[in-house]
Write a protein that holds these residues in place. Sequence first.
Motif, PDB file in Angstrom:
ATOM      1  N   THR A  95       0.867  -1.183  -0.136  1.00 34.11           N
ATOM      2  CA  THR A  95      -0.115   0.046  -0.101  1.00 34.11           C
ATOM      3  C   THR A  95       0.924   1.213   0.127  1.00 34.11           C
ATOM      4  N   ASN A  96       1.966   1.149   0.718  1.00 34.34           N
ATOM      5  CA  ASN A  96       2.584   2.390   0.777  1.00 34.34           C
ATOM      6  C   ASN A  96       3.389   2.641  -0.498  1.00 34.34           C
ATOM      7  N   ARG A  97       3.918   1.601  -1.206  1.00 38.09           N
ATOM      8  CA  ARG A  97       4.622   1.914  -2.433  1.00 38.09           C
ATOM      9  C   ARG A  97       3.529   2.232  -3.500  1.00 38.09           C
ATOM     10  N   TYR A  98       2.082   1.883  -3.495  1.00 37.46           N
ATOM     11  CA  TYR A  98       1.189   2.288  -4.331  1.00 37.46           C
ATOM     12  C   TYR A  98       0.864   3.760  -4.041  1.00 37.46           C
ATOM     13  N   LEU A  99       1.008   4.013  -2.875  1.00 38.56           N
ATOM     14  CA  LEU A  99       0.738   5.690  -2.467  1.00 38.56           C
ATOM     15  C   LEU A  99       1.958   6.536  -2.865  1.00 38.56           C
ATOM     16  N   LEU A 100       3.274   5.918  -2.723  1.00 39.46           N
ATOM     17  CA  LEU A 100       4.257   6.776  -3.287  1.00 39.46           C
ATOM     18  C   LEU A 100       4.155   6.821  -4.811  1.00 39.46           C
ATOM     19  N   ARG A 101       4.161   5.893  -5.518  1.00 36.98           N
ATOM     20  CA  ARG A 101       3.920   5.848  -6.847  1.00 36.98           C
ATOM     21  C   ARG A 101       2.780   6.986  -7.386  1.00 36.98           C
ATOM     22  N   GLN A 102       1.486   6.874  -6.626  1.00 34.04           N
ATOM     23  CA  GLN A 102       0.391   7.833  -7.267  1.00 34.04           C
ATOM     24  C   GLN A 102       0.971   9.202  -6.917  1.00 34.04           C
ATOM     25  N   THR A 103       1.708   9.272  -5.826  1.00 31.12           N
ATOM     26  CA  THR A 103       1.996  10.748  -5.388  1.00 31.12           C
ATOM     27  C   THR A 103       3.135  11.229  -6.241  1.00 31.12           C
ATOM     28  N   ARG A 121      10.695  -5.504 -11.442  1.00 28.90           N
ATOM     29  CA  ARG A 121      10.698  -4.852 -10.146  1.00 28.90           C
ATOM     30  C   ARG A 121      10.786  -5.744  -8.825  1.00 28.90           C
ATOM     31  N   PRO A 122      11.537  -5.369  -7.900  1.00 28.20           N
ATOM     32  CA  PRO A 122      12.553  -4.181  -7.808  1.00 28.20           C
ATOM     33  C   PRO A 122      13.522  -4.468  -8.712  1.00 28.20           C
ATOM     34  N   GLY A 123      14.545  -3.302  -8.829  1.00 26.66           N
ATOM     35  CA  GLY A 123      15.690  -3.512  -9.489  1.00 26.66           C
ATOM     36  C   GLY A 123      16.123  -1.985  -9.586  1.00 26.66           C
ATOM     37  N   ARG A 124      17.540  -1.798  -9.690  1.00 28.48           N
ATOM     38  CA  ARG A 124      18.298  -0.332 -10.101  1.00 28.48           C
ATOM     39  C   ARG A 124      18.961  -0.900 -11.248  1.00 28.48           C
ATOM     40  N   TRP A 125      18.727   0.100 -12.174  1.00 27.03           N
ATOM     41  CA  TRP A 125      19.471  -0.158 -13.488  1.00 27.03           C
ATOM     42  C   TRP A 125      20.282   1.339 -13.580  1.00 27.03           C
ATOM     43  N   VAL A 145      14.645  11.769 -19.148  1.00 22.10           N
ATOM     44  CA  VAL A 145      14.366  10.118 -18.987  1.00 22.10           C
ATOM     45  C   VAL A 145      14.476  10.318 -17.420  1.00 22.10           C
ATOM     46  N   ARG A 146      15.475  10.944 -16.621  1.00 26.41           N
ATOM     47  CA  ARG A 146      15.667  10.940 -15.178  1.00 26.41           C
ATOM     48  C   ARG A 146      14.301  11.186 -14.756  1.00 26.41           C
ATOM     49  N   GLU A 147      13.743  12.350 -15.308  1.00 20.42           N
ATOM     50  CA  GLU A 147      12.375  12.478 -14.753  1.00 20.42           C
ATOM     51  C   GLU A 147      11.162  11.513 -14.989  1.00 20.42           C
ATOM     52  N   LEU A 148      11.129  10.996 -16.014  1.00 20.87           N
ATOM     53  CA  LEU A 148      10.415   9.986 -16.388  1.00 20.87           C
ATOM     54  C   LEU A 148      10.504   8.754 -15.384  1.00 20.87           C
ATOM     55  N   CYS A 149      11.842   8.329 -14.986  1.00 15.60           N
ATOM     56  CA  CYS A 149      11.861   7.538 -14.256  1.00 15.60           C
ATOM     57  C   CYS A 149      11.399   7.645 -12.786  1.00 15.60           C
ATOM     58  N   TRP A 150      11.769   8.763 -12.386  1.00 17.92           N
ATOM     59  CA  TRP A 150      11.062   9.345 -11.034  1.00 17.92           C
ATOM     60  C   TRP A 150       9.657   8.998 -10.913  1.00 17.92           C
ATOM     61  N   ILE A 151       9.077   9.489 -12.101  1.00 18.89           N
ATOM     62  CA  ILE A 151       7.573   9.359 -12.215  1.00 18.89           C
ATOM     63  C   ILE A 151       7.018   7.877 -12.064  1.00 18.89           C
ATOM     64  N   GLU A 152       7.609   7.185 -12.806  1.00 18.49           N
ATOM     65  CA  GLU A 152       7.279   5.708 -13.054  1.00 18.49           C
ATOM     66  C   GLU A 152       7.933   4.656 -12.016  1.00 18.49           C
ATOM     67  N   ASP A 153       8.634   5.270 -10.886  1.00 21.35           N
ATOM     68  CA  ASP A 153       9.331   4.515  -9.935  1.00 21.35           C
ATOM     69  C   ASP A 153      10.263   3.688 -10.467  1.00 21.35           C
ATOM     70  N   ILE A 154      11.236   4.054 -11.366  1.00 22.52           N
ATOM     71  CA  ILE A 154      12.217   3.195 -11.880  1.00 22.52           C
ATOM     72  C   ILE A 154      13.443   3.569 -11.400  1.00 22.52           C
ATOM     73  N   ALA A 155      13.904   2.701 -10.398  1.00 18.14           N
ATOM     74  CA  ALA A 155      14.881   3.216  -9.814  1.00 18.14           C
ATOM     75  C   ALA A 155      16.480   3.031 -10.563  1.00 18.14           C
ATOM     76  N   LEU A 156      17.245   4.075 -10.406  1.00 17.87           N
ATOM     77  CA  LEU A 156      18.437   4.241 -11.434  1.00 17.87           C
ATOM     78  C   LEU A 156      19.742   3.985 -10.420  1.00 17.87           C
ATOM     79  N   THR A 157      20.935   3.475 -10.959  1.00 14.42           N
ATOM     80  CA  THR A 157      22.075   3.748 -10.123  1.00 14.42           C
ATOM     81  C   THR A 157      22.899   4.851 -10.361  1.00 14.42           C
ATOM     82  N   GLU A 158      24.019   5.158  -9.972  1.00 10.42           N
ATOM     83  CA  GLU A 158      24.607   6.399 -10.561  1.00 10.42           C
ATOM     84  C   GLU A 158      25.418   6.338 -11.665  1.00 10.42           C
TER      85      GLU A 158
END
Length: 436
Positions: A5-13, A111-115, A201-214
């Motif tokens: 539920t928390n992950r869902y709310l975070l993604r919706q936010t 998911r999950p994963g950091r790319w 694309v970094r902004e898109l990844c933030w919206i879609e909850d796609i975790a990136l490495t550095e």
Amino acid sequence: MKSQTNRYLLRQTRIYFGILGLLLAVTGSGGAQAQPGSLIRYNKVAYLFQEEIIEQASTLPLAELTQNDQLGNLVELLAEYPLDYYRVVYETTYQGNPVQASGLVIVPHHRPGRWPLLSYQHGTILPGIEHLAPSNYSVPEDFNPLNTNPEINFLGSVMASHGYVVTMPDYLGYGESEGIPIQYTYTPSLAEVSRDMLRAVRELCWIEDIALTEDLFLAGWSEGAGATMALHRLLEAEDDPALQVSGSSPLSGFYNYTRMFREFATSEKEELAAPIYLWSAWVLNQNTPYLQKHQMAIYRHYYQRTPEHFMLKAAWLATREKSAENLLNPVLRQELIDGTATDWLTATQVNDHYDWKAKAPVFLHHGAKDTILPVFHSEDAYRAMTARGSSVKLYAYEEDNHFTLLESYLARTLQDFDALQQAPTIVNTSSSSSLP
């Protein structure tokens, strides 16, 4: 259940604030203009299972191109995840003015994963086949390998399925920016639109909850290899903490543009690549304020004014006349031979990216039998950049040309990039014993 539920709310936010950000980017705040790299909009255009990735990457024309009938085995070995494909529209600039550009983003569906991010710059897309630009990608019901882009189906898709978020900018003149003159081989523009897409694309990844490495890797073929080297140089010069290059791997590119331009102009040999050299010179002429030459001051023959018509006319002519003697204005050609065409020889340096110091490792790939972009480009870059203290490796393929390296390039690039995620430095080496 609570964590889900928390992950869902975070993604919706994130989606809410992402949409709000997109609206502000489009409408502006009090009339303010969106900044380069702002995400304008995006939509998912395809989803492929692992089996479909292997099928589209192992088509017969691609196997013939790479002279390998075992591509399916290689793809099956490297591809690990199903993929989501997104079309992205973002803000960039053209000659200092704001414009919108587009591209394709390929994301591992896991998911999950950091790319890590991987920016792939595509090669030449000739006038008449603009539909092969990355943002036009789709999966038709009846897959036709002759009407698809192998850089998407093979290189971009397999890289992403191996575990990278792959960005593929269209460049200006394609996709959303169709109508702007194609910026063919003009590296200041190619590098800037590629950088701005990375930001979007970094902004898109933030919206879609796609975790990136550095990690951030760069790759590209032919025109895209020149763009890759220019992008690497630009990002290190700007030193944005969010876009720190981990390594780059350009394939068969142009890096010593001035030498290429002068050698073509002064050579008496027929050149298979004459049409693209002429197109490249025209784009450089149009982007350089102190040039702006009339066509007849550059070429022996008159062409229609748009780059597209010019390219098609030049290609038709070059099927009969491939030498600079028959294609270039004789006065300009003689000045290039004498070294007195200082305006042109100064202008070409904007596309030179062979003699600079890179902080991140560079892996150069080039075929010794390349007649489109000769191997001297990579040899010159290897010598000059290592002399400046850059960490460079040159893969020189003695029996390959401009088109037969895709398989080896893909395998070695992923091997090198995978290793860099653990060990950030390499030793200067060359696989060619012919280099001093």
